[in-house]
Design an enzyme around this catalytic site. Structure first.
Site, PDB file in Angstrom:
ATOM      1  CB  VAL A 223      -0.980   0.000   1.196  1.00 58.17           C
ATOM      2  CG1 VAL A 223      -2.092  -0.988   0.988  1.00 58.17           C
ATOM      3  CG2 VAL A 223      -0.254  -0.264   2.515  1.00 58.17           C
ATOM      4  NE  ARG A 225       3.049   7.585  -4.056  1.00 60.32           N
ATOM      5  CZ  ARG A 225       2.132   7.878  -3.150  1.00 60.32           C
ATOM      6  NH1 ARG A 225       1.457   6.887  -2.556  1.00 60.32           N
ATOM      7  NH2 ARG A 225       1.888   9.130  -2.821  1.00 60.32           N
ATOM      8  CG  ASP A 246      -4.461   0.778  -3.116  1.00 57.78           C
ATOM      9  OD1 ASP A 246      -5.472   0.540  -3.815  1.00 57.78           O
ATOM     10  OD2 ASP A 246      -4.209   1.909  -2.650  1.00 57.78           O
ATOM     11  CD  GLU A 251      -0.829   3.461  -9.351  1.00 55.49           C
ATOM     12  OE1 GLU A 251      -1.237   4.557  -8.906  1.00 55.49           O
ATOM     13  OE2 GLU A 251      -0.269   2.589  -8.653  1.00 55.49           O
ATOM     14  CG  HIS A 270      -2.980   4.603  -6.069  1.00 56.46           C
ATOM     15  ND1 HIS A 270      -1.776   5.009  -6.571  1.00 56.46           N
ATOM     16  CD2 HIS A 270      -2.994   5.052  -4.784  1.00 56.46           C
ATOM     17  CE1 HIS A 270      -1.091   5.675  -5.661  1.00 56.46           C
ATOM     18  NE2 HIS A 270      -1.829   5.718  -4.551  1.00 56.46           N
TER      19      HIS A 270
END
Length: 309
Positions: A223, A225, A246, A251, A270
């Protein structure tokens, strides 16, 4: 009066009027500022590092207030003369909730149950792993890491904490280990939650050696980066390990990426901080920060100091 720019009207109205502050609207993505008096810039919630290069053209600007706890990439675009404060504390509870939720969902087989439900089939889950009695390692023991530990503590687990440097413990852990101790700690833990800031020392911290040191069947929860983990290594270890993310690198994770179909991998897009708790907690932080600045004092949570002129 301190002139402060807000990136949107929703946030401005949530903060409300503050004595000694003149609020103006400036959507950094839409174009350059039209008010050169701006002294404090509140960054947009998303894409701050990509938008903040525009503050270099503001001669009076002395502080950028982020709406994120992380500040990777911000120093690259914000001139050194301008201080930077992050939103420390705002995301503690929401991120801790998601870390716990990802852990429980992965251990108890919730994704499998959802897939069976989507096809309207009753498929027994079999015996799944309980969070109770698990050995949990939290890598990154700042305010969010502590919030995660506090929630996990209610589930009858044993807790171990790791930070950049060893230090004394608190009411949750006897001691906080240094990150150099990770190789000896990883083999003895069933759940590893990663919540470190992204910087040069943590880039791909979760690499081949890190994952190989985790015991078979253990769960990794990221959780932090996306670039904190080596994506190719995650794909290789999926199945031997359970993985809940997450955040990803890249991304957004592209459609069809191997991580989507890797075994025992659970991904949320995210979503850690984006809850109903965000706006009121962000507004409270901004009221405190701007009241302090208007009084002529240094704000809290500076990750780069304000240069006095």
């Amino acid at each position: 009066m301190v002139v402060v720019s807000f990136p949107d009207s929703l946030l401005l109205h949530a903060v409300g009027d503050i004595s000694g502050v003149e609020a103006v609207l400036w959507d950094l993505v839409a174009g350059p500022a039209t008010d050169e008096r701006i002294e404090v810039v509140i960054a947009p919630y998303l894409g701050a590092a990509q938008a903040l290069d525009a503050v270099a053209d503001l001669p009076a600007c002395r502080l950028v207030q982020l709406q994120s706890a992380g500040y990777d990439g911000v120093f690259d675009v914000v001139p050194e003369r301008i201080g930077v404060a992050n939103a420390a504390g705002v995301y503690d509870a929401p991120t801790a909730e998601l870390a716990l939720g990802l852990t429980l969902a992965s251990l108890r087989g919730i994704p499998d149950a959802v897939r069976s439900g989507d096809s309207a089939r009753w498929v027994p889950l079999g015996q799944r792993t309980s969070l109770a009695d698990q050995r949990v390692l939290i890598v990154g023991y700042g305010s969010v890491g502590t919030a995660i530990a506090r929630r996990f503590n209610a589930f009858d687990v044993s807790l171990t904490a790791v930070a950049s440097r060893a230090r004394a413990g608190d009411d949750l852990v006897d001691t906080v280990h240094g990150i150099d101790e990770l190789p000896s700690l990883l083999p003895d833990h069933d759940v590893v939650v990663v919540i470190v800031p992204l910087n040069d020392s943590t880039h791909q911290l979760v690499d081949e050696a890190f994952l190989a040191a985790m015991p078979e069947g253990a769960l990794l929860v990221n959780v932090a980066r996306g670039p904190v983990a080596d994506t190719d290594a995650l794909v290789r270890h999926a199945g031997r390990l359970r993985i809940a993310l997450d955040v990803t690198d890249p991304e957004p994770l592209p459609d069809g990426h191997p991580l989507w179909s890797a075994p025992d991998v659970l991904i949320t897009p995210h979503a850690g901080g984006n809850t109903t708790a965000l706006l009121p907690r962000m507004a409270e932080l901004l009221r405190e920060q701007l009241t302090t600045v208007a009084a002529g004092d240094a704000p809290r949570h500076l990750v780069r100091p304000i240069v006095k002129t």
